[in-house]
Design a protein around this motif. Structure first.
Motif, PDB file in Angstrom:
ATOM      1  N   THR A 158       0.804  -1.224   0.000  1.00 13.41           N
ATOM      2  CA  THR A 158       0.000   0.000   0.000  1.00 13.41           C
ATOM      3  C   THR A 158       0.836   1.274   0.000  1.00 13.41           C
ATOM      4  O   THR A 158       0.322   2.340  -0.307  1.00 13.41           O
ATOM      5  N   LYS A 189     -12.660  -0.277   5.855  1.00 13.36           N
ATOM      6  CA  LYS A 189     -12.203   1.009   5.344  1.00 13.36           C
ATOM      7  C   LYS A 189     -11.989   1.943   6.526  1.00 13.36           C
ATOM      8  O   LYS A 189     -12.940   2.306   7.224  1.00 13.36           O
ATOM      9  N   ALA A 247      -1.532   9.156  -0.246  1.00 12.80           N
ATOM     10  CA  ALA A 247      -2.677   8.387  -0.740  1.00 12.80           C
ATOM     11  C   ALA A 247      -3.450   9.174  -1.788  1.00 12.80           C
ATOM     12  O   ALA A 247      -3.496  10.404  -1.767  1.00 12.80           O
ATOM     13  N   THR A 248      -4.053   8.439  -2.708  1.00 13.69           N
ATOM     14  CA  THR A 248      -4.906   9.056  -3.731  1.00 13.69           C
ATOM     15  C   THR A 248      -6.241   8.322  -3.776  1.00 13.69           C
ATOM     16  O   THR A 248      -6.303   7.109  -3.577  1.00 13.69           O
ATOM     17  N   VAL A 249      -7.290   9.070  -4.044  1.00 14.25           N
ATOM     18  CA  VAL A 249      -8.640   8.507  -4.139  1.00 14.25           C
ATOM     19  C   VAL A 249      -9.298   9.053  -5.394  1.00 14.25           C
ATOM     20  O   VAL A 249      -9.330  10.269  -5.608  1.00 14.25           O
ATOM     21  N   ASP A 250      -9.797   8.163  -6.239  1.00 15.43           N
ATOM     22  CA  ASP A 250     -10.537   8.565  -7.431  1.00 15.43           C
ATOM     23  C   ASP A 250     -11.988   8.805  -7.028  1.00 15.43           C
ATOM     24  O   ASP A 250     -12.706   7.856  -6.682  1.00 15.43           O
ATOM     25  N   GLY A 268     -14.227   5.747  -6.794  1.00 11.96           N
ATOM     26  CA  GLY A 268     -14.049   5.354  -5.402  1.00 11.96           C
ATOM     27  C   GLY A 268     -12.804   4.530  -5.165  1.00 11.96           C
ATOM     28  O   GLY A 268     -12.517   4.143  -4.040  1.00 11.96           O
ATOM     29  N   SER A 310      -8.977   3.635  -4.519  1.00 14.50           N
ATOM     30  CA  SER A 310      -7.981   4.333  -3.717  1.00 14.50           C
ATOM     31  C   SER A 310      -6.682   3.550  -3.711  1.00 14.50           C
ATOM     32  O   SER A 310      -6.681   2.332  -3.800  1.00 14.50           O
ATOM     33  N   ILE A 331      -5.599   7.243   3.312  1.00  8.07           N
ATOM     34  CA  ILE A 331      -6.834   7.257   2.514  1.00  8.07           C
ATOM     35  C   ILE A 331      -7.978   7.836   3.343  1.00  8.07           C
ATOM     36  O   ILE A 331      -8.813   8.602   2.839  1.00  8.07           O
ATOM     37  N   VAL A 376      -7.737  11.575   3.289  1.00  9.06           N
ATOM     38  CA  VAL A 376      -8.191  12.127   2.008  1.00  9.06           C
ATOM     39  C   VAL A 376      -9.720  12.096   1.932  1.00  9.06           C
ATOM     40  O   VAL A 376     -10.360  13.055   1.486  1.00  9.06           O
ATOM     41  N   ASN A 377     -10.322  10.988   2.387  1.00 10.65           N
ATOM     42  CA  ASN A 377     -11.789  10.900   2.379  1.00 10.65           C
ATOM     43  C   ASN A 377     -12.420  11.908   3.334  1.00 10.65           C
ATOM     44  O   ASN A 377     -13.516  12.421   3.079  1.00 10.65           O
TER      45      ASN A 377
END
Length: 870
Positions: free
Chosen positions: A201, A337, A375-378, A382, A384, A391, A394-395
């Motif tokens: 990760t 999550k 971290a990246t989240v689309d 959704g 990640s 994450i 970021v959320n």
């Protein structure tokens, strides 16, 4: 050579790697691949379809039917012989098909390899298929890679690996290339090793492959699954017990009838054998196994519409008697999550969703969380990538319409001090408000000790002892509730320059962020519903005990006086000690696959029907061991799905409770179908016995009884399986798995209801005997028995009168009755069928006599229920 890697220190391993020209040669890799085989798991032996088909004939009842067919053939009754053999073959084919659909658990375990792996061979970095990786290979790992084999880390750069599919712990594990002290450690504590099936990760690393295929932790789980034996369900045990007793009783009664016919009635040997054959065919419920299978199959279709996909028919019946659900936490009771729960800033404890971005401290707290992370989240999909805690940050920003990419573009990273497990800090350099600013996140105790000031709504103020105590109290409160806590701080730098570890001092403390893998919204109600139905829910997880207990309290699993146990504590307990404490243990934390099997086995030793839920590879052996294994359909691994008997298409724990209700309904319907079939067979047995004792002609030909058992009986029995579930099933306690389905009340019903139908049939027999002889008597007895059993299907729909149940509430029972009547009418009226089924033509008066006598038993039974109801 590859077996010695486990014993080498990191420097020794590096020296050995250099000695092989910085990686295996292609020739050496090919040699090892040939020696070790492809990187897959061992394949179990499979029986051929022919062997499976032949095994279906081992049953004693099948043997008795085969003997009856042979006797019919010797006596010249070709029709009966053909019908009996057709029945035997049809049942064998059904059993073979069911067997071939089962046991796929290890197939997906073999496929648990990454599509490609980046390896070093011949001094060149190249990509090879995951199954082609061999011990001794050098593999490069990056964020997003799936680890294809077990390996020792040679170089490591801020590596974090998610091992939840193996350990059940949702939080990523930090890894290091440092050598560890000798001694046995838990899987999640082996910091310098990575394992097949886990996911990178964060960071990057270089590893030396030490094990592939069955020589991995994943392979160890496969071995556990191979060793795990599935248990028979209560219904299987009950029906097996019933079949044995029935076969013995049939043989004894047939011998008695044969002797009575031969010696007392003066019949010849062949006629006496025919009497015995008639009785055997009357007594054996030829369609019972097929009917049970069909009813279970219809139950699976209903459950599938409610998102519970049943892989094994027996699981439907087992669900109805489940007494304990051993549930995995991660991904089953929780969302799998990490989610920000509460924050602390400027002395305020605030829910994450209620954070105020107009407050300078809270606004900077979020900004640091977004900038000091990778971290990246689309948002659209959704998807990640990154560490679960990052994450979550970021959320959290997205929750307040703060996009991480936009913030990072506005404040680009100018420098970085990567996270280190010794420092427990990560720092990044940015230009904020025109000034270089060091933004840091990490462990609360470390960061607080390095802080001198505190950011408040009034500005930056000196950090007093009172303020430090307040921060410590907030951190303690978070920790006691099982929340993971990160601290955030900042420091204005003198210039944009290369960062050193000395820069991580003199901070301005900004705040705390707490997070957890939260429970699913429906979990609490589902646990409460299960408790109402007499079902105990137990949490089993690889996570920490404090975190697991906190989640269990929120959901309602852990109550006052309950015990939470860790795997090491479980190891120290004997089976007797575990059995003593078992009813009080609600949470098992930091457990291994072996622990899960042991817990399920402990409940089974108490005589309980145990269900096990899970989604990871580590859950698979326990899923197979449990009476009902339940896998998650969305988040679950293919391994867990194949090992389970039931898959939740919506990953909703509440679906299990719905499935339990359906399972109880299906069991009730099966019991009603058995009552219907056996009471009808009892009527035939009593009629044949009476004729034998009274020296009367044979009342039924074997083909008559097979027609009833296979055609006119099958339709109402199937219709009983379609009976809708009655209200209040969840309010009942689980049935005792040791209790036989053929209990005394049911046996009494079978006996007296069968006697009523036998009396009606023999009355018709006497009427026919006086009107037209033995052939007419046999025809009238056959027609009356058939029609009476069709009427009896309505009696077996439930224990209440047909008026309370509703005649039209099960339309299938009406259709089955109509279909049976049509079949009977065809046999009695179509000339070509008269010879095949040994019947004679009847008059209109005789048809009325048959109708009245056939309806009489049902009339009496329904009148009795109406009177009892009033």
């Amino acid at each position: 050579m590859e077996q010695t890697y486990f014993d080498k220190t990191v420097p020794q391993a590096l020296e050995q790697v250099k000695a092989t020209a910085d990686g295996l040669t292609a020739q050496e890799a090919a040699r090892r691949l040939e020696e070790h085989g492809p990187n897959q798991l061992a394949e179990g032996k499979k029986k051929s379809p022919l062997v499976i088909f032949l095994e279906q004939f081992k049953d004693l009842l099948v043997f008795i039917l085969a003997v009856a067919a042979v006797i019919s053939m010797v006596s010249g009754n070709v029709e009966s012989t053909l019908v009996i053999f057709a029945v035997l073959i049809m049942n064998a084919v059904l059993g073979t098909v069911q067997y071939l659909k089962a046991e796929k658990s290890l197939e997906s375990l073999k496929a648990m390899s990454a599509p490609v792996a980046k390896v070093l061979r011949d001094g060149v970095r190249q990509e090879v298929a995951g199954p082609q990786v061999v011990p001794g290979d050098i593999v490069y790992l990056e964020a997003g890679d799936l680890v294809v084999a077990d390996g020792r880390l040679l170089e490591c750069y801020s590596l974090k690996v998610n091992e939840s599919s193996l350990t059940g712990e949702s939080e990523a594990v930090e890894k290091t290339a440092d050598a560890l002290p000798a001694g046995k450690t838990a899987l999640g504590d082996q910091k310098n090793m990575v394992f097949s099936g886990s996911l990178v990760t964060y960071g990057r690393a270089v590893m030396l492959v030490t094990g592939t295929g069955m020589n991995t932790e994943l392979g160890h789980i496969a071995e556990l699954m191979n060793q795990t034996q599935q248990r028979k369900t209560p219904l299987q045990k009950s029906l097996d017990d019933f079949s044995g007793k029935l076969a013995a009783a049939i043989l004894a009664i047939c011998a008695l009838v044969f002797c009575l016919s031969l010696f007392r009635s003066g019949m010849g040997l062949l006629d006496s054998l025919l009497f015995a054959v008639a009785l055997a065919v009357a007594a054996i419920p030829e369609a019972l196994s097929s009917i049970v299978t069909i009813v279970l199959a219809m139950g699976t279709q209903k459950m599938a519409r409610q998102n519970a996909i049943i892989k094994e028919l027996k699981a439907v019946e087992s669900l109805g008697s489940v007494q304990v659900i051993c549930s995995d936490k991660t991904g089953t009771l929780t969302q799998n999550k990490m989610t920000v729960q509460k924050i602390w800033a400027d002395g305020k404890l605030v829910e994450a969703k209620d954070a105020d971005m107009s407050d300078p401290a809270q606004e900077l707290l979020m900004k640091i969380g977004l900038l000091a992370s990778d971290a990246t989240v689309d948002v659209a999909s959704g998807a990640s990538v990154g560490d679960p805690t990052e994450i979550a940050l970021v959320n959290w920003g997205g929750m307040h319409q703060t996009d991480a990419n936009s913030v990072r573009s506005q404040f680009p990273r100018l420098g970085e001090l990567a996270f280190d497990s010794d420092r427990k800090l990560m720092s990044t350099l940015h230009r904020v408000n025109g000034k270089p600013m060091l933004l840091t996140k990490g462990a609360m105790d470390v960061l607080l000790a390095r802080s001198e000031k505190l950011l408040t709504a009034k500005g930056v103020v000196p950090l007093t002892d009172e303020m430090r105590a307040a921060i410590a109290r907030a951190n303690e409160e978070f920790s006691e509730n099982g929340l993971r806590v990160l601290a955030f701080a900042c420091r204005e730098m003198d210039a944009e320059r290369e960062l050193t570890l000395e820069d991580e001092n003199g901070f301005t403390f900004v705040g705390l962020v707490s997070m957890i893998d939260p429970p699913r919204e429906e979990s609490k109600q589902a646990v409460a519903d299960a408790k109402r139905g007499g079902i105990r829910t137990v949490m089993i997880t690889g996570d920490h005990k404090v975190t697991a207990t906190a989640i269990a309290k929120q959901i309602g699993i852990f109550e006052e006086g309950d015990i939470a146990l860790e795997g090491v504590e479980l190891d120290a307990m004997t089976d007797d000690e575990l059995d003593e404490k078992l009813p009080h243990i609600s949470v098992y934390a930091r457990v291994s696959p072996e622990h899960k099997i042991r817990i399920v086995s402990a409940w089974q030793r108490r005589g309980c029907i145990a269900a096990m839920t899970g989604d990871g590879v580590n859950d698979a052996p326990a899923l197979k061991k449990a009476d009902v294994g339940v896998a998650m359909g969305i988040t679950g691994t293919e391994v867990s799905k194949d090992a389970a008997a039931m898959i939740l298409a919506d990953d909703n724990f509440a679906t299990i409770v719905k499935a339990v209700v359906n399972g109880r309904g299906v069991y009730t319907n099966i019991k009603n179908a058995i009552q219907f079939l056996l009471s009808g067979n009892m009527a035939g047995i009593l009629a044949v016995l009476y004729a034998s004792l009274m020296a009367l002609p044979v009342p039924f030909q074997p083909v008559h009884l097979l027609f009833i058992n296979l055609l006119t009986d099958s339709l109402p029995a199937i219709a009983l399986g379609m009976e809708p579930a009655r209200k209040g099933l969840l309010d009942q306690k689980p049935r005792d798995p040791k209790a036989s389905i053929l209990d005394k009340p049911l046996m009494f019903k079978i006996l007296w209801q069968g006697a009523l139908i036998a009396i009606a049939s023999m009355t018709a027999f006497y009427l026919g005997l006086s009107a037209g002889g033995a052939a007419m008597a046999s025809t009238m007895a056959f027609a009356t028995l058939t029609l009476a059993r069709l009427f009896h299907g309505f009696n077996c729909r439930g224990t209440e009168s047909i008026f309370k149940l509703g005649l039209g509430s099960n339309k299938y029972s009406l259709m089955a009755f109509a279909g049976g009547v049509v079949l009977l009418a065809a046999v009695l009226t179509i000339p070509v069928l008269e010879g095949l089924f040994s019947v004679t033509a009847l008059s209109g008066v005789q048809y009325l006599q048959i109708l009245g006598l056939a309806f009489a038993p049902t009339l009496l039974i329904q009148l009795g229920r109406v009177i009892r109801g009033k």
